[in-house]
Design an enzyme around this catalytic site. Structure first.
Site, PDB file in Angstrom:
ATOM      1  N   HIS A  96     -37.589 -52.688 -57.082  1.00 40.86           N
ATOM      2  CA  HIS A  96     -38.794 -52.043 -57.614  1.00 40.86           C
ATOM      3  C   HIS A  96     -39.836 -51.853 -56.505  1.00 40.86           C
ATOM      4  O   HIS A  96     -40.930 -52.417 -56.547  1.00 40.86           O
ATOM      5  CB  HIS A  96     -39.392 -52.845 -58.768  1.00 40.86           C
ATOM      6  CG  HIS A  96     -40.268 -52.009 -59.663  1.00 40.86           C
ATOM      7  ND1 HIS A  96     -40.477 -52.292 -60.984  1.00 40.86           N
ATOM      8  CD2 HIS A  96     -40.998 -50.883 -59.415  1.00 40.86           C
ATOM      9  CE1 HIS A  96     -41.287 -51.399 -61.522  1.00 40.86           C
ATOM     10  NE2 HIS A  96     -41.616 -50.529 -60.577  1.00 40.86           N
ATOM     11  N   ARG A 123     -38.930 -46.670 -65.488  1.00 40.27           N
ATOM     12  CA  ARG A 123     -38.955 -48.066 -65.902  1.00 40.27           C
ATOM     13  C   ARG A 123     -37.557 -48.432 -66.381  1.00 40.27           C
ATOM     14  O   ARG A 123     -36.837 -47.604 -66.936  1.00 40.27           O
ATOM     15  CB  ARG A 123     -39.981 -48.300 -67.027  1.00 40.27           C
ATOM     16  CG  ARG A 123     -41.443 -48.258 -66.563  1.00 40.27           C
ATOM     17  CD  ARG A 123     -41.763 -49.448 -65.684  1.00 40.27           C
ATOM     18  NE  ARG A 123     -43.177 -49.526 -65.328  1.00 40.27           N
ATOM     19  CZ  ARG A 123     -43.712 -49.004 -64.234  1.00 40.27           C
ATOM     20  NH1 ARG A 123     -42.945 -48.331 -63.397  1.00 40.27           N
ATOM     21  NH2 ARG A 123     -44.993 -49.144 -63.963  1.00 40.27           N
ATOM     22  N   GLU A 183     -36.802 -57.824 -64.671  1.00 44.24           N
ATOM     23  CA  GLU A 183     -37.233 -57.857 -63.269  1.00 44.24           C
ATOM     24  C   GLU A 183     -37.947 -59.174 -62.987  1.00 44.24           C
ATOM     25  O   GLU A 183     -38.835 -59.561 -63.749  1.00 44.24           O
ATOM     26  CB  GLU A 183     -38.146 -56.675 -62.971  1.00 44.24           C
ATOM     27  CG  GLU A 183     -37.434 -55.337 -63.093  1.00 44.24           C
ATOM     28  CD  GLU A 183     -38.306 -54.152 -62.734  1.00 44.24           C
ATOM     29  OE1 GLU A 183     -39.464 -54.359 -62.289  1.00 44.24           O
ATOM     30  OE2 GLU A 183     -37.849 -53.007 -62.883  1.00 44.24           O
TER      31      GLU A 183
END
Length: 326
Positions: free
Chosen positions: A285, A237, A266
């Site tokens: 991601h 993360r 993000e």
């Protein structure tokens, strides 16, 4: 009467259609849906939520008096306050295992593409700059027979170790909360404390969940411990890394390069300096983003949801204490 279920952000077909037949489903795709009056009204009656990134914190839970389960379509569940969920007898679930190999693949892809400068050299060719044989300034680094330090030797960490050791003859160093004898036997892995791992690794791959303990665990001190030739890979993360310190480490050439699939913010801010660095490979991601894996995750999340709403124990409870309380 059908039970009311919120699909938050998205869920893949044909799982969505099956849920719509079984439950009274409302879909809210906006990540800021909790400011939407329609969302808040339906949340008052909803018994289940399934999807990505639902903000399972006390302020939202206060508006969901009938909620029984939040089914995350991800292995991570840092969006959920599990302690608060347990207090309210709300189950939280995730989708482990089904994405293990896919995320391990992307970690290896980041390692290879960063070491061999593939995105940079792809653009070099496409921009018509390839006029003669490449010279030393465009050389990359070998991956095979190097030392890979894995921080977080869970399912995904072991899958990365398997690919690296058996496929690329890499020496595996690792750190996790507890030693993993099976990884040591299968991959000849060596357990190390974090400082020793950082000093000795040619590649460092971070694959830990985001918790209070791991938040910001890689920062200025850790980057300074790494070799100047080290390449840092993050598929955990974004907030496990102090991003400003990573940028400084790259600017100051304290490490050679980085391969990233996750960020503090993000989608990543277009002005983020990481996006301007040739020695940084940036992905949006996509660790689990293959059609096959996303479908498996959606199906597993739906199974967890159904179990919870039918009074059964879901297979993937992240707060098992809630089941004991009931």
């Amino acid at each position: 009467m059908k039970k009311k279920v919120i699909v938050y952000d998205r869920i893949e077909e044909p799982v969505l259609s099956a849920l719509q037949e079984e439950f009274d489903v409302r879909i809210f795709k906006e990540r800021d849906a909790h400011d939407n009056p329609e969302f808040l009204s339906f949340l008052q009656e909803a018994e289940g939520v399934i999807g990505l990134g639902f903000p399972g914190q006390s302020d939202i839970l206060d508006k969901a008096p009938n909620l029984k389960i939040i089914s995350n379509v991800s292995v991570g569940y840092n969006n959920l306050d599990t302690e608060e969920l347990t207090k309210r007898n709300i189950m939280g679930t995730n989708t482990p295992d089904v994405l293990t190999d896919t995320v391990a693949d992307i970690a290896m892809g980041l390692m290879l593409s960063t070491a061999r400068r593939m995105p940079e050299l792809d653009q070099y060719v496409k921009q018509g700059k390839w006029k003669e044989a490449v010279t030393t300034e465009l050389f990359g680094a070998d991956v095979h027979h190097k030392k890979l330090g894995i921080i977080g030797m869970g399912r995904i960490g072991k899958a990365i170790a398997q690919r690296a050791h058996l496929g690329f003859n890499m020496d595996i160093l690792y750190h996790s909360r507890t030693p993993k004898p099976d990884a040591e036997e299968r991959f000849n892995a060596t357990y190390m404390n974090p400082e020793s791992l950082l000093r000795n690794s040619d590649y460092i791959c971070l694959i830990t969940p985001l918790t209070d303990e791991t938040r910001g665990m890689i920062g200025k001190k850790e980057f300074q411990l790494m070799k100047r030739s080290a390449i840092f890979i993050n598929v955990s993360r974004g907030s496990t890394v102090v991003e400003a310190d990573l940028i400084e480490a790259l600017k100051n050439k304290e490490i050679a390069a980085a391969g990233l699939d996750v960020y503090v913010q993000e989608p990543v801010n277009p002005d983020n300096e990481l996006l301007k660095m040739k020695n940084v490979v940036t992905l949006p991601h996509i660790g689990s983003a293959t059609a096959e894996t996303e479908n498996k995750m959606a199906a597993l999340a739906a199974e967890n949801l159904r179990a919870g709403l039918n009074g059964e124990k879901p297979e993937n409870l992240v707060n098992p204490e809630v089941w004991k309380k009931e």
